[in-house]
Design a protein around this motif. Sequence first.
Motif, PDB file in Angstrom:
ATOM      1  N   TRP A  62      18.407 -10.818  25.274  1.00  0.00           N
ATOM      2  CA  TRP A  62      17.704 -12.088  25.085  1.00  0.00           C
ATOM      3  C   TRP A  62      16.382 -11.889  24.360  1.00  0.00           C
ATOM      4  O   TRP A  62      15.997 -12.720  23.513  1.00  0.00           O
ATOM      5  N   LEU A  63      15.688 -10.816  24.668  1.00  0.00           N
ATOM      6  CA  LEU A  63      14.450 -10.518  23.945  1.00  0.00           C
ATOM      7  C   LEU A  63      14.730 -10.243  22.468  1.00  0.00           C
ATOM      8  O   LEU A  63      13.970 -10.662  21.586  1.00  0.00           O
ATOM      9  N   ALA A  64      15.818  -9.542  22.194  1.00  0.00           N
ATOM     10  CA  ALA A  64      16.181  -9.278  20.799  1.00  0.00           C
ATOM     11  C   ALA A  64      16.516 -10.570  20.072  1.00  0.00           C
ATOM     12  O   ALA A  64      16.118 -10.773  18.919  1.00  0.00           O
ATOM     13  N   LEU A  65      17.250 -11.481  20.753  1.00  0.00           N
ATOM     14  CA  LEU A  65      17.603 -12.754  20.133  1.00  0.00           C
ATOM     15  C   LEU A  65      16.362 -13.588  19.835  1.00  0.00           C
ATOM     16  O   LEU A  65      16.225 -14.165  18.747  1.00  0.00           O
ATOM     17  N   ALA A  66      15.441 -13.654  20.790  1.00  0.00           N
ATOM     18  CA  ALA A  66      14.214 -14.427  20.581  1.00  0.00           C
ATOM     19  C   ALA A  66      13.374 -13.831  19.458  1.00  0.00           C
ATOM     20  O   ALA A  66      12.789 -14.559  18.642  1.00  0.00           O
ATOM     21  N   SER A  67      13.307 -12.503  19.418  1.00  0.00           N
ATOM     22  CA  SER A  67      12.535 -11.851  18.358  1.00  0.00           C
ATOM     23  C   SER A  67      13.132 -12.125  16.982  1.00  0.00           C
ATOM     24  O   SER A  67      12.409 -12.385  16.013  1.00  0.00           O
ATOM     25  N   LEU A  68      14.467 -12.079  16.889  1.00  0.00           N
ATOM     26  CA  LEU A  68      15.120 -12.390  15.613  1.00  0.00           C
ATOM     27  C   LEU A  68      14.893 -13.839  15.219  1.00  0.00           C
ATOM     28  O   LEU A  68      14.665 -14.150  14.047  1.00  0.00           O
ATOM     29  N   LEU A  69      14.956 -14.745  16.203  1.00  0.00           N
ATOM     30  CA  LEU A  69      14.758 -16.164  15.912  1.00  0.00           C
ATOM     31  C   LEU A  69      13.354 -16.442  15.401  1.00  0.00           C
ATOM     32  O   LEU A  69      13.145 -17.367  14.609  1.00  0.00           O
ATOM     33  N   LEU A  70      12.400 -15.631  15.817  1.00  0.00           N
ATOM     34  CA  LEU A  70      11.029 -15.773  15.328  1.00  0.00           C
ATOM     35  C   LEU A  70      10.817 -15.053  14.015  1.00  0.00           C
ATOM     36  O   LEU A  70      10.188 -15.586  13.082  1.00  0.00           O
ATOM     37  N   ALA A  71      11.338 -13.825  13.903  1.00  0.00           N
ATOM     38  CA  ALA A  71      11.016 -12.981  12.747  1.00  0.00           C
ATOM     39  C   ALA A  71      11.771 -13.386  11.490  1.00  0.00           C
ATOM     40  O   ALA A  71      11.198 -13.402  10.392  1.00  0.00           O
ATOM     41  N   VAL A  72      13.052 -13.709  11.616  1.00  0.00           N
ATOM     42  CA  VAL A  72      13.871 -13.976  10.426  1.00  0.00           C
ATOM     43  C   VAL A  72      13.341 -15.149   9.609  1.00  0.00           C
ATOM     44  O   VAL A  72      13.193 -15.040   8.381  1.00  0.00           O
ATOM     45  N   PRO A  73      13.030 -16.319  10.220  1.00  0.00           N
ATOM     46  CA  PRO A  73      12.476 -17.407   9.401  1.00  0.00           C
ATOM     47  C   PRO A  73      11.169 -17.035   8.712  1.00  0.00           C
ATOM     48  O   PRO A  73      10.922 -17.452   7.574  1.00  0.00           O
ATOM     49  N   LEU A  74      10.305 -16.256   9.398  1.00  0.00           N
ATOM     50  CA  LEU A  74       9.034 -15.876   8.778  1.00  0.00           C
ATOM     51  C   LEU A  74       9.248 -14.916   7.606  1.00  0.00           C
ATOM     52  O   LEU A  74       8.566 -15.023   6.575  1.00  0.00           O
ATOM     53  N   ILE A  75      10.182 -13.991   7.757  1.00  0.00           N
ATOM     54  CA  ILE A  75      10.479 -13.086   6.644  1.00  0.00           C
ATOM     55  C   ILE A  75      11.025 -13.863   5.455  1.00  0.00           C
ATOM     56  O   ILE A  75      10.620 -13.644   4.304  1.00  0.00           O
ATOM     57  N   VAL A  76      11.946 -14.775   5.726  1.00  0.00           N
ATOM     58  CA  VAL A  76      12.497 -15.604   4.647  1.00  0.00           C
ATOM     59  C   VAL A  76      11.395 -16.427   3.989  1.00  0.00           C
ATOM     60  O   VAL A  76      11.343 -16.569   2.761  1.00  0.00           O
ATOM     61  N   ALA A  77      10.484 -16.974   4.802  1.00  0.00           N
ATOM     62  CA  ALA A  77       9.423 -17.838   4.277  1.00  0.00           C
ATOM     63  C   ALA A  77       8.510 -17.108   3.304  1.00  0.00           C
ATOM     64  O   ALA A  77       8.127 -17.663   2.269  1.00  0.00           O
ATOM     65  N   PHE A  78       8.169 -15.864   3.622  1.00  0.00           N
ATOM     66  CA  PHE A  78       7.176 -15.154   2.815  1.00  0.00           C
ATOM     67  C   PHE A  78       7.781 -14.273   1.726  1.00  0.00           C
ATOM     68  O   PHE A  78       7.041 -13.773   0.870  1.00  0.00           O
ATOM     69  N   THR A  79       9.091 -14.082   1.727  1.00  0.00           N
ATOM     70  CA  THR A  79       9.696 -13.190   0.728  1.00  0.00           C
ATOM     71  C   THR A  79      10.751 -13.883  -0.132  1.00  0.00           C
ATOM     72  O   THR A  79      10.683 -13.829  -1.360  1.00  0.00           O
ATOM     73  N   LEU A  80      11.729 -14.523   0.490  1.00  0.00           N
ATOM     74  CA  LEU A  80      12.840 -15.110  -0.263  1.00  0.00           C
ATOM     75  C   LEU A  80      12.582 -16.555  -0.683  1.00  0.00           C
ATOM     76  O   LEU A  80      13.086 -16.995  -1.717  1.00  0.00           O
ATOM     77  N   ARG A  81      11.828 -17.299   0.090  1.00  0.00           N
ATOM     78  CA  ARG A  81      11.646 -18.719  -0.178  1.00  0.00           C
ATOM     79  C   ARG A  81      10.728 -19.029  -1.360  1.00  0.00           C
ATOM     80  O   ARG A  81      11.034 -19.930  -2.147  1.00  0.00           O
ATOM     81  N   PRO A  82       9.578 -18.352  -1.530  1.00  0.00           N
ATOM     82  CA  PRO A  82       8.644 -18.753  -2.585  1.00  0.00           C
ATOM     83  C   PRO A  82       9.292 -18.782  -3.972  1.00  0.00           C
ATOM     84  O   PRO A  82       9.969 -17.843  -4.379  1.00  0.00           O
TER      85      PRO A  82
END
Length: 240
Positions: A62-82
Amino acid sequence: MTTPDPQSPVPEPAQPPVSAAPDERDQVHRSHAGIAGGILLLGVCAWFGIDASIRGEGRTPWLALASLLLAVPLIVAFTLRPAVYVNDDRLRVRNPFRLIVLPWGRVASLRSGYSNEVFSDAGTTYQLWALPVSLRARKRAARREMRATGERGVGVDVRTAGHGPGARDAFRRGGRPSATTDDGPVRGRTDSVMDDLRELHERRQGADTAQGAPVVRWAYEILAPAAAGAVLLAVLLATG
């Protein structure tokens, strides 16, 4: 004798907002280094997250799932999205957490300092995340300019290196040097893109099709899952 009432001024019709959807005419500019870094980080997150979910015990999955749910959108936002989408009518800027659409008629100026920015006619500044500044390329341009002018490296500002008279003409559209400019300033890719944007703005800011109201929208598709992941992670840590 009655005095006629003065006619009230007719209010000017409000300008309709421009469409925020992508256009087939758009030319897209992205950071290739940012995309590569984002793919690498997503791969690392997937590796650790899947491993923790399969092999972990107790609350670890569950900790891994929560961490992924937080980290993945932020990584996408700052690297793939711009990204920066450009056509003859508008400038569409997709930043990590916002989408900004500015018709050329509402753009006041574009500035290149330690970051590339666009100014609206209302005085608002928006950073172009997809066009990061290369200080290394500007330093190379500064050294070549010093050698060309006989200077010895006193007071050179890397923010304006390569922006002197003739620097733009030394490069073809897209930032590729011409065959006769081997000793000219070396411009970074994003500096050349900014030159093209300035030229397009000067040419199109008065066009009828380049008018309208700016559009600024929050990227809820990024903010919502990141917030959910942060809340879930906080609850798990607080109850652990």
